[in-house]
Write a protein that holds these residues in place. Structure first.
Motif, short mmCIF file in Angstrom:
data_model
loop_
_atom_site.label_atom_id
_atom_site.label_comp_id
_atom_site.label_asym_id
_atom_site.label_seq_id
_atom_site.Cartn_x
_atom_site.Cartn_y
_atom_site.Cartn_z
N GLU A 72 0.84 -1.20 0.00
CA GLU A 72 0.00 0.00 0.00
C GLU A 72 0.88 1.26 0.00
OE1 GLU A 72 -3.94 1.41 2.50
OE2 GLU A 72 -2.46 0.19 3.52
N PHE A 73 1.95 1.24 0.79
CA PHE A 73 2.88 2.37 0.85
C PHE A 73 3.55 2.60 -0.50
CE2 PHE A 73 7.24 3.89 1.42
CZ PHE A 73 6.99 5.13 1.99
N LEU A 74 4.04 1.54 -1.10
CA LEU A 74 4.75 1.67 -2.38
C LEU A 74 3.85 2.22 -3.49
CD1 LEU A 74 6.95 -1.54 -2.33
CD2 LEU A 74 7.72 0.83 -2.14
N LYS A 75 2.62 1.74 -3.54
CA LYS A 75 1.68 2.24 -4.55
C LYS A 75 1.42 3.73 -4.35
CE LYS A 75 -0.86 -2.01 -5.50
NZ LYS A 75 -2.14 -2.70 -5.37
N ALA A 76 1.19 4.12 -3.11
CA ALA A 76 0.92 5.54 -2.82
C ALA A 76 2.15 6.39 -3.14
CB ALA A 76 0.52 5.71 -1.36
N ARG A 77 3.32 5.96 -2.69
CA ARG A 77 4.55 6.72 -2.93
C ARG A 77 4.83 6.86 -4.43
NH1 ARG A 77 10.18 4.16 -1.57
NH2 ARG A 77 9.61 3.16 -3.52
N ASP A 78 4.66 5.77 -5.17
CA ASP A 78 4.91 5.82 -6.61
C ASP A 78 3.97 6.79 -7.32
OD1 ASP A 78 6.91 3.96 -6.22
OD2 ASP A 78 5.77 2.26 -7.03
N PHE A 79 2.70 6.79 -6.93
CA PHE A 79 1.74 7.68 -7.56
C PHE A 79 2.06 9.14 -7.23
CE2 PHE A 79 -2.30 10.00 -7.88
CZ PHE A 79 -2.60 9.74 -9.20
N ILE A 80 2.40 9.42 -5.97
CA ILE A 80 2.75 10.78 -5.57
C ILE A 80 3.98 11.26 -6.33
CG2 ILE A 80 3.58 12.19 -3.64
CD1 ILE A 80 1.77 10.38 -1.83
N GLU A 81 4.97 10.40 -6.47
CA GLU A 81 6.18 10.76 -7.22
C GLU A 81 5.85 11.01 -8.69
OE1 GLU A 81 9.01 7.65 -6.45
OE2 GLU A 81 9.48 8.43 -4.45
N TYR A 82 4.97 10.19 -9.27
CA TYR A 82 4.55 10.38 -10.66
C TYR A 82 3.90 11.74 -10.84
CZ TYR A 82 1.57 10.09 -14.76
OH TYR A 82 0.92 10.37 -15.93
N VAL A 83 2.98 12.08 -9.95
CA VAL A 83 2.28 13.37 -10.04
C VAL A 83 3.26 14.51 -9.86
CG1 VAL A 83 0.55 14.85 -8.93
CG2 VAL A 83 0.05 12.44 -9.37
N ASP A 84 4.18 14.39 -8.91
CA ASP A 84 5.19 15.43 -8.71
C ASP A 84 5.99 15.69 -9.98
OD1 ASP A 84 4.42 15.84 -6.10
OD2 ASP A 84 6.08 14.68 -5.23
N LYS A 85 6.33 14.64 -10.70
CA LYS A 85 7.08 14.80 -11.97
C LYS A 85 6.21 15.48 -13.02
CE LYS A 85 10.17 10.92 -11.30
NZ LYS A 85 10.48 9.53 -11.66
N GLN A 86 4.92 15.19 -13.04
CA GLN A 86 4.03 15.81 -14.01
C GLN A 86 3.86 17.29 -13.75
OE1 GLN A 86 2.82 14.11 -16.71
NE2 GLN A 86 4.11 12.50 -15.89
#
Length: 88
Positions: A72-86
């Motif tokens: 659950e942590f990895l999925k959330a962290r990955d999505f947040i990082e993706y949005v930050d890059k966008q």
């Protein structure tokens, strides 16, 4: 803790700007996407709290998270990082 909340609030405003920049989309799609982002932020914070981790103590290593919360942590962290890059 207050500084962390301020950072999350700033991220929220950046996210809102990203969604509204792509506005010919239906407003319902924008709301759902923004709502999902907020849910992911809340999930990320919830996992940190349940793990007893203070994010201002330094970098968060996945090994610090209990095994039952790691996915659950990895999925959330990955999505947040993706949005930050966008946003950048």
């Amino acid at each position: 803790m207050f500084r962390k909340a301020k950072t999350r609030k700033a991220e929220s405003f950046k996210m809102k700007a990203l969604f509204f920049k792509n506005f010919p989309k239906k407003s319902n799609e924008i709301f759902i996407s923004y709502q999902y982002y907020i849910e992911v932020l809340m999930t990320y914070e919830k996992v940190l709290v349940q793990s007893g981790i203070n994010p201002s103590s330094g970098p968060i290593d996945v090994g610090m998270i209990p095994p039952n919360l790691q996915e659950e942590f990895l999925k959330a962290r990955d999505f947040i990082e993706y949005v930050d890059k966008q946003i950048q």
